[in-house]
Design a protein around this motif. Structure first.
Motif, PDB file in Angstrom:
ATOM      1  N   ALA A 264      46.130 -29.979  31.779  1.00  0.00           N
ATOM      2  CA  ALA A 264      46.402 -31.254  32.455  1.00  0.00           C
ATOM      3  C   ALA A 264      47.284 -31.044  33.680  1.00  0.00           C
ATOM      4  CB  ALA A 264      47.059 -32.232  31.485  1.00  0.00           C
ATOM      5  N   VAL A 265      48.328 -30.223  33.537  1.00  0.00           N
ATOM      6  CA  VAL A 265      49.230 -29.953  34.659  1.00  0.00           C
ATOM      7  C   VAL A 265      48.493 -29.212  35.768  1.00  0.00           C
ATOM      8  CG1 VAL A 265      51.265 -28.636  35.391  1.00  0.00           C
ATOM      9  CG2 VAL A 265      51.354 -30.021  33.310  1.00  0.00           C
ATOM     10  N   LYS A 266      47.619 -28.290  35.399  1.00  0.00           N
ATOM     11  CA  LYS A 266      46.827 -27.555  36.390  1.00  0.00           C
ATOM     12  C   LYS A 266      45.980 -28.522  37.217  1.00  0.00           C
ATOM     13  CE  LYS A 266      43.509 -23.756  36.839  1.00  0.00           C
ATOM     14  NZ  LYS A 266      42.700 -22.741  36.094  1.00  0.00           N
ATOM     15  N   MET A 267      45.361 -29.488  36.552  1.00  0.00           N
ATOM     16  CA  MET A 267      44.566 -30.490  37.259  1.00  0.00           C
ATOM     17  C   MET A 267      45.436 -31.368  38.146  1.00  0.00           C
ATOM     18  SD  MET A 267      41.404 -29.992  36.593  1.00  0.00           S
ATOM     19  CE  MET A 267      40.732 -31.542  37.210  1.00  0.00           C
TER      20      MET A 267
ATOM     21  N   ILE B 194      67.814 -27.779  31.660  1.00  0.00           N
ATOM     22  CA  ILE B 194      66.714 -26.825  31.589  1.00  0.00           C
ATOM     23  C   ILE B 194      65.540 -27.434  30.835  1.00  0.00           C
ATOM     24  CG2 ILE B 194      65.953 -24.576  30.748  1.00  0.00           C
ATOM     25  CD1 ILE B 194      67.911 -24.448  33.055  1.00  0.00           C
ATOM     26  N   SER B 195      64.355 -27.423  31.469  1.00  0.00           N
ATOM     27  CA  SER B 195      63.169 -27.987  30.839  1.00  0.00           C
ATOM     28  C   SER B 195      61.915 -27.447  31.524  1.00  0.00           C
ATOM     29  CB  SER B 195      63.190 -29.515  30.924  1.00  0.00           C
ATOM     30  OG  SER B 195      61.982 -30.068  30.445  1.00  0.00           O
ATOM     31  N   ASP B 196      60.821 -27.385  30.757  1.00  0.00           N
ATOM     32  CA  ASP B 196      59.534 -27.015  31.339  1.00  0.00           C
ATOM     33  C   ASP B 196      58.595 -28.214  31.387  1.00  0.00           C
ATOM     34  OD1 ASP B 196      59.059 -27.301  28.659  1.00  0.00           O
ATOM     35  OD2 ASP B 196      58.098 -25.351  28.376  1.00  0.00           O
ATOM     36  N   GLU B 197      59.143 -29.409  31.207  1.00  0.00           N
ATOM     37  CA  GLU B 197      58.374 -30.654  31.242  1.00  0.00           C
ATOM     38  C   GLU B 197      58.198 -31.107  32.686  1.00  0.00           C
ATOM     39  OE1 GLU B 197      56.448 -33.984  29.781  1.00  0.00           O
ATOM     40  OE2 GLU B 197      57.698 -32.929  28.343  1.00  0.00           O
ATOM     41  N   VAL B 198      56.954 -31.237  33.138  1.00  0.00           N
ATOM     42  CA  VAL B 198      56.721 -31.620  34.532  1.00  0.00           C
ATOM     43  C   VAL B 198      55.627 -32.685  34.689  1.00  0.00           C
ATOM     44  CG1 VAL B 198      57.440 -29.334  35.359  1.00  0.00           C
ATOM     45  CG2 VAL B 198      55.011 -29.801  34.950  1.00  0.00           C
ATOM     46  N   ALA B 199      55.043 -33.129  33.576  1.00  0.00           N
ATOM     47  CA  ALA B 199      53.901 -34.040  33.653  1.00  0.00           C
ATOM     48  C   ALA B 199      54.258 -35.394  34.252  1.00  0.00           C
ATOM     49  CB  ALA B 199      53.288 -34.231  32.269  1.00  0.00           C
ATOM     50  N   ASP B 200      55.550 -35.714  34.321  1.00  0.00           N
ATOM     51  CA  ASP B 200      55.969 -37.001  34.891  1.00  0.00           C
ATOM     52  C   ASP B 200      56.237 -36.899  36.388  1.00  0.00           C
ATOM     53  OD1 ASP B 200      58.168 -35.326  34.364  1.00  0.00           O
ATOM     54  OD2 ASP B 200      59.554 -37.021  34.361  1.00  0.00           O
ATOM     55  N   PHE B 201      56.047 -35.732  36.988  1.00  0.00           N
ATOM     56  CA  PHE B 201      56.297 -35.547  38.418  1.00  0.00           C
ATOM     57  C   PHE B 201      55.258 -36.292  39.255  1.00  0.00           C
ATOM     58  CE2 PHE B 201      58.658 -31.189  38.335  1.00  0.00           C
ATOM     59  CZ  PHE B 201      59.821 -31.856  37.977  1.00  0.00           C
ATOM     60  N   GLY B 202      55.710 -36.769  40.424  1.00  0.00           N
ATOM     61  CA  GLY B 202      54.797 -37.341  41.404  1.00  0.00           C
ATOM     62  C   GLY B 202      54.171 -36.242  42.239  1.00  0.00           C
ATOM     63  N   ASN B 203      53.291 -36.617  43.157  1.00  0.00           N
ATOM     64  CA  ASN B 203      52.554 -35.623  43.939  1.00  0.00           C
ATOM     65  C   ASN B 203      53.451 -34.736  44.792  1.00  0.00           C
ATOM     66  OD1 ASN B 203      50.022 -36.267  42.985  1.00  0.00           O
ATOM     67  ND2 ASN B 203      49.566 -37.727  44.612  1.00  0.00           N
TER      68      ASN B 203
ATOM     69  N   LEU C 268      53.966 -17.178  28.347  1.00  0.00           N
ATOM     70  CA  LEU C 268      54.916 -17.688  27.357  1.00  0.00           C
ATOM     71  C   LEU C 268      54.189 -18.617  26.384  1.00  0.00           C
ATOM     72  CD1 LEU C 268      57.844 -17.945  26.371  1.00  0.00           C
ATOM     73  CD2 LEU C 268      58.111 -19.857  27.968  1.00  0.00           C
ATOM     74  N   ILE C 269      54.280 -18.292  25.120  1.00  0.00           N
ATOM     75  CA  ILE C 269      53.680 -19.133  24.090  1.00  0.00           C
ATOM     76  C   ILE C 269      54.509 -20.402  23.954  1.00  0.00           C
ATOM     77  CG2 ILE C 269      53.096 -19.313  21.638  1.00  0.00           C
ATOM     78  CD1 ILE C 269      52.810 -16.248  21.624  1.00  0.00           C
ATOM     79  N   GLY C 270      53.852 -21.533  24.092  1.00  0.00           N
ATOM     80  CA  GLY C 270      54.597 -22.790  23.993  1.00  0.00           C
ATOM     81  C   GLY C 270      53.854 -23.937  24.628  1.00  0.00           C
ATOM     82  N   ARG C 271      54.472 -24.571  25.611  1.00  0.00           N
ATOM     83  CA  ARG C 271      53.920 -25.782  26.208  1.00  0.00           C
ATOM     84  C   ARG C 271      52.635 -25.519  26.995  1.00  0.00           C
ATOM     85  NH1 ARG C 271      56.319 -30.676  26.996  1.00  0.00           N
ATOM     86  NH2 ARG C 271      58.423 -29.828  26.681  1.00  0.00           N
ATOM     87  N   TYR C 272      52.540 -24.345  27.649  1.00  0.00           N
ATOM     88  CA  TYR C 272      51.419 -24.095  28.552  1.00  0.00           C
ATOM     89  C   TYR C 272      50.355 -23.167  27.989  1.00  0.00           C
ATOM     90  CZ  TYR C 272      54.309 -26.474  31.952  1.00  0.00           C
ATOM     91  OH  TYR C 272      55.046 -27.436  32.598  1.00  0.00           O
ATOM     92  N   PHE C 273      50.737 -22.262  27.096  1.00  0.00           N
ATOM     93  CA  PHE C 273      49.781 -21.314  26.525  1.00  0.00           C
ATOM     94  C   PHE C 273      49.951 -21.236  25.021  1.00  0.00           C
ATOM     95  CE2 PHE C 273      50.418 -19.922  30.913  1.00  0.00           C
ATOM     96  CZ  PHE C 273      49.101 -19.827  31.350  1.00  0.00           C
TER      97      PHE C 273
ATOM     98  N   ASP D  78      56.565 -33.814  44.211  1.00  0.00           N
ATOM     99  CA  ASP D  78      57.239 -32.849  43.334  1.00  0.00           C
ATOM    100  C   ASP D  78      56.260 -31.798  42.822  1.00  0.00           C
ATOM    101  OD1 ASP D  78      59.686 -34.061  43.631  1.00  0.00           O
ATOM    102  OD2 ASP D  78      59.518 -35.282  41.826  1.00  0.00           O
ATOM    103  N   LEU D  79      55.047 -32.205  42.517  1.00  0.00           N
ATOM    104  CA  LEU D  79      54.039 -31.261  42.046  1.00  0.00           C
ATOM    105  C   LEU D  79      53.694 -30.248  43.129  1.00  0.00           C
ATOM    106  CD1 LEU D  79      51.682 -33.700  40.110  1.00  0.00           C
ATOM    107  CD2 LEU D  79      53.020 -31.843  39.095  1.00  0.00           C
ATOM    108  N   ARG D  80      53.598 -30.713  44.373  1.00  0.00           N
ATOM    109  CA  ARG D  80      53.316 -29.776  45.471  1.00  0.00           C
ATOM    110  C   ARG D  80      54.463 -28.808  45.661  1.00  0.00           C
ATOM    111  NH1 ARG D  80      50.505 -34.371  47.803  1.00  0.00           N
ATOM    112  NH2 ARG D  80      52.424 -35.141  48.739  1.00  0.00           N
ATOM    113  N   SER D  81      55.689 -29.293  45.495  1.00  0.00           N
ATOM    114  CA  SER D  81      56.851 -28.413  45.597  1.00  0.00           C
ATOM    115  C   SER D  81      56.824 -27.364  44.499  1.00  0.00           C
ATOM    116  CB  SER D  81      58.135 -29.243  45.509  1.00  0.00           C
ATOM    117  OG  SER D  81      59.276 -28.411  45.558  1.00  0.00           O
ATOM    118  N   LEU D  82      56.475 -27.773  43.285  1.00  0.00           N
ATOM    119  CA  LEU D  82      56.392 -26.848  42.161  1.00  0.00           C
ATOM    120  C   LEU D  82      55.286 -25.819  42.392  1.00  0.00           C
ATOM    121  CD1 LEU D  82      57.499 -26.151  39.360  1.00  0.00           C
ATOM    122  CD2 LEU D  82      55.854 -27.760  38.389  1.00  0.00           C
ATOM    123  N   ASN D  83      54.166 -26.275  42.928  1.00  0.00           N
ATOM    124  CA  ASN D  83      53.049 -25.373  43.210  1.00  0.00           C
ATOM    125  C   ASN D  83      53.431 -24.349  44.275  1.00  0.00           C
ATOM    126  OD1 ASN D  83      50.379 -24.662  42.526  1.00  0.00           O
ATOM    127  ND2 ASN D  83      49.604 -25.607  44.393  1.00  0.00           N
TER     128      ASN D  83
END
Length: 261
Positions: free
Chosen positions: A163-166, A114-123, A146-151, A125-130
């Motif tokens: 950064a992840v949004k971009m 379980i993790s919310d880390e996604v910055a190492d994903f390729g394009n 959720l207060i934490g990594r994203y907010f 994987d990012l499209r799949s997540l989106n």
């Protein structure tokens, strides 16, 4: 609360003043003013989403609290109506009460993964997540952040979140660019036979791109790359891109047999 109280006092003062000038007509004016205040308060409440700590979110698991909440990229969704999928002991219960964004792509449902880390994903994987993010936006109600990594504590995106949004936007743009290139240079058809080896050929539907021409198989090199893919090149596009002919291509049948394959 205090702002609402001050507004009511202000309107009450106006009401007294209006009664001197407009008499009975002041009642309709005052009523309209109160309606504006109440509706603005309701609108404010409807558009304000709650902020959750990880500890608070964990309680929305169908046991400690009856609702089932999940988080993806810091956005919290109420998936209670999907209890047959997300309820206790169900297949996707691992997502409940936490942000498990990474698991939507990796498919690893063990607690240690379980993790919310996604910055190492390729394009890809990012499209799949989106895709999953948009799926939940369409199917379920967003109830908070959720207060934490994203907010942060104020509900604003963190530098990581921005950064992840971009990255997600760039991944989608790359997909569009890839599609446009395949329209210009459609992929070849490919088949393999134990006796003849690999055959590549072009048709008016090869690569899933329908068109009014077939083209010939060529090696198409990406800019600055030593690797290539088989692309069907229209005679009008032979000067576009970095291309190289395959050996022994039969131009009458728009096909080639690749040696050593």
């Amino acid at each position: 609360m205090w702002i609402m109280f001050i507004k009511i006092i202000f309107i009450s003062i106006i009401a007294i003043i209006l009664s001197f000038y407009y008499g009975d007509k002041s009642t309709d004016i005052i009523s309209s003013l109160f309606s504006v205040v109440v509706s603005s308060k309701t609108l404010s409440n409807s558009t304000t989403r709650k902020l959750f700590t990880k500890k608070q979110l964990k309680l929305y698991n169908g046991v400690d609290k009856p609702e089932l909440y999940i988080s993806i990229l810091g956005r919290i969704f109420d998936v209670t109506r999907g209890i047959k999928h997300y309820g206790p002991n169900q297949q996707y219960n691992i997502f409940v009460g936490r942000d498990a964004s990474r698991c939507f792509v990796t498919g690893k449902f063990n607690i240690d993964d379980i993790s919310d880390e996604v910055a190492d994903f390729g394009n890809d994987d990012l499209r799949s997540l989106n895709y999953w993010l948009n799926f939940y936006k369409k199917e379920y109600k967003i109830v908070g952040k959720l207060i934490g990594r994203y907010f942060d504590n104020n509900g604003n995106q963190t530098p990581y979140g921005r950064a992840v949004k971009m990255m997600l936007k760039e991944a989608e743009r790359e997909k569009e660019k890839d599609h446009l290139e395949k329209v210009k240079f459609p992929p070849c058809n490919v088949e393999w036979n134990v006796e003849t080896g690999t055959r590549i050929w072009c048709s008016k539907k090869s690569g899933g791109i329908e068109r009014d021409w077939s083209g010939m198989p060529y090696q198409l090199y990406e800019p600055g790359s030593k690797t290539y893919r088989c692309a069907c090149i229209n005679e009008h596009n032979e000067k576009l891109g970095s291309i190289k002919e395959y050996e022994d291509c039969d131009k009458s049948t728009f096909s080639c047999f690749i040696k050593g394959s």
